[in-house]
Scaffold this active site. Sequence first.
Site, PDB file in Angstrom:
ATOM      1  N   PRO A  87     -55.006 -20.946  77.340  1.00 41.83           N
ATOM      2  CA  PRO A  87     -55.058 -19.720  78.134  1.00 41.83           C
ATOM      3  C   PRO A  87     -53.938 -18.760  77.697  1.00 41.83           C
ATOM      4  O   PRO A  87     -52.830 -19.201  77.385  1.00 41.83           O
ATOM      5  CB  PRO A  87     -54.839 -20.201  79.574  1.00 41.83           C
ATOM      6  CG  PRO A  87     -54.364 -21.596  79.498  1.00 41.83           C
ATOM      7  CD  PRO A  87     -54.698 -22.145  78.144  1.00 41.83           C
ATOM      8  N   ASP A 138     -41.196 -21.594  70.245  1.00 44.41           N
ATOM      9  CA  ASP A 138     -42.665 -21.697  70.236  1.00 44.41           C
ATOM     10  C   ASP A 138     -43.217 -21.725  68.816  1.00 44.41           C
ATOM     11  O   ASP A 138     -44.095 -22.529  68.491  1.00 44.41           O
ATOM     12  CB  ASP A 138     -43.294 -20.493  70.947  1.00 44.41           C
ATOM     13  CG  ASP A 138     -43.150 -20.568  72.446  1.00 44.41           C
ATOM     14  OD1 ASP A 138     -42.248 -21.268  72.909  1.00 44.41           O
ATOM     15  OD2 ASP A 138     -43.954 -19.924  73.136  1.00 44.41           O
TER      16      ASP A 138
HETATM   17  O1  PMV Z   1     -43.950 -18.585  78.464  1.00 50.45           O
HETATM   18  P1  PMV Z   1     -43.731 -18.766  76.992  1.00 50.45           P
HETATM   19  O2  PMV Z   1     -44.638 -19.768  76.371  1.00 50.45           O
HETATM   20  O3  PMV Z   1     -43.775 -17.431  76.314  1.00 50.45           O
HETATM   21  O4  PMV Z   1     -42.243 -19.356  76.807  1.00 50.45           O
HETATM   22  C1  PMV Z   1     -41.100 -18.570  77.113  1.00 50.45           C
HETATM   23  C2  PMV Z   1     -39.861 -19.380  76.915  1.00 50.45           C
HETATM   24  C3  PMV Z   1     -38.562 -18.610  77.166  1.00 50.45           C
HETATM   25  O5  PMV Z   1     -37.489 -19.529  76.973  1.00 50.45           O
HETATM   26  C4  PMV Z   1     -38.507 -18.086  78.599  1.00 50.45           C
HETATM   27  C5  PMV Z   1     -38.402 -17.442  76.218  1.00 50.45           C
HETATM   28  C6  PMV Z   1     -38.187 -17.843  74.763  1.00 50.45           C
HETATM   29  O6  PMV Z   1     -38.361 -16.956  73.927  1.00 50.45           O
HETATM   30  O7  PMV Z   1     -37.787 -18.975  74.478  1.00 50.45           O
END
Ligand code: PMV
Length: 305
Positions: A87, A138
Amino acid sequence: MITCSAPGKVYLFGEHAVVYGESAICCAVELRTRVHVEKNDDVIIESSLGTTGPDIKVHPYVTHAIEMIKSLTDLKGVRLKIESDLPVGSGLGSSAAVTVASIQALNHLYNCGLSREDVAKNAHKIEMIVQGNASATDTYVSTMGGVVMMPQRKKLPLLKCPVIIGNTKEFSSTKELVGNVANLRSEFPSVIDPILSNIGQMSMLAEGLIIKNDYMAIGKLMNVNQGLLDAIGVGSSKLWDLVYAARNCGAICAKITGAGGGGCIVAIAEHKDTKGIAKAIEDAGGEAIITKNTEEGVRLESFNG
Ligand code: PMV
């Protein structure tokens, strides 16, 4: 036609804190985004969001990936089709997965010779352009797979238990939530900095616990991490509903994964409890996904012609 896929991810520990250089532990999950590419006269991008040409509003990540490959080779046109189990905007790394899979598919199609490190680096650059500020977590985890400690980029053993995701189905903007945490931190640095550092400490402790497969202790710390995420303002009542639904039905632990505000929770559990936890998440209004962590990052799925 060439098809590459890349996995999404969940944070066991350390989202938000990792933006300030603290440690985080993240794992790739067996939910993938597949990108099919073939040479074409024009650039055409197809996804559930629509069919467009290069378009930084509808398909920002893919448009930037095509631009990046254009800087390396003579790319005139390409037809690129995206299919995803992930998603969008829900904390599962959908933007990283589509960026990584697109770069790798184009890398194969045009023989650019990019290594996996190059793919991860370029995907991170694109996330920075689109989101303003993004940690490398990520994109690195989607490229390399596995359970990874960041920012050290250290691989840890896989968890030998199911991973259950609960999606609130509420969209959340990572950029906005990262901005909110930054504002809270500049207003109350003496309060917020120790919280972020504490979250980093949990990741450091969890490293040894993951190596020992001590899921009970990992779970206790993940629950503490959830409390601290709420303290920095990224919780929501829907997220808490799903967290408690999972915990009350036997989950070892449950916490937000990703930016929070909406999006998803992650729970770990024993095999025997997974179905009951998934049902409890659905009864609380969420969408449950039972998955597992995976060692496999970006991969070539098929190569025809
Ligand atoms: O929600 P996501 O999958 O975009 O993860 C964000 C993670 C954070 O630590 C809040 C931001 C980041 O860039 O690491």
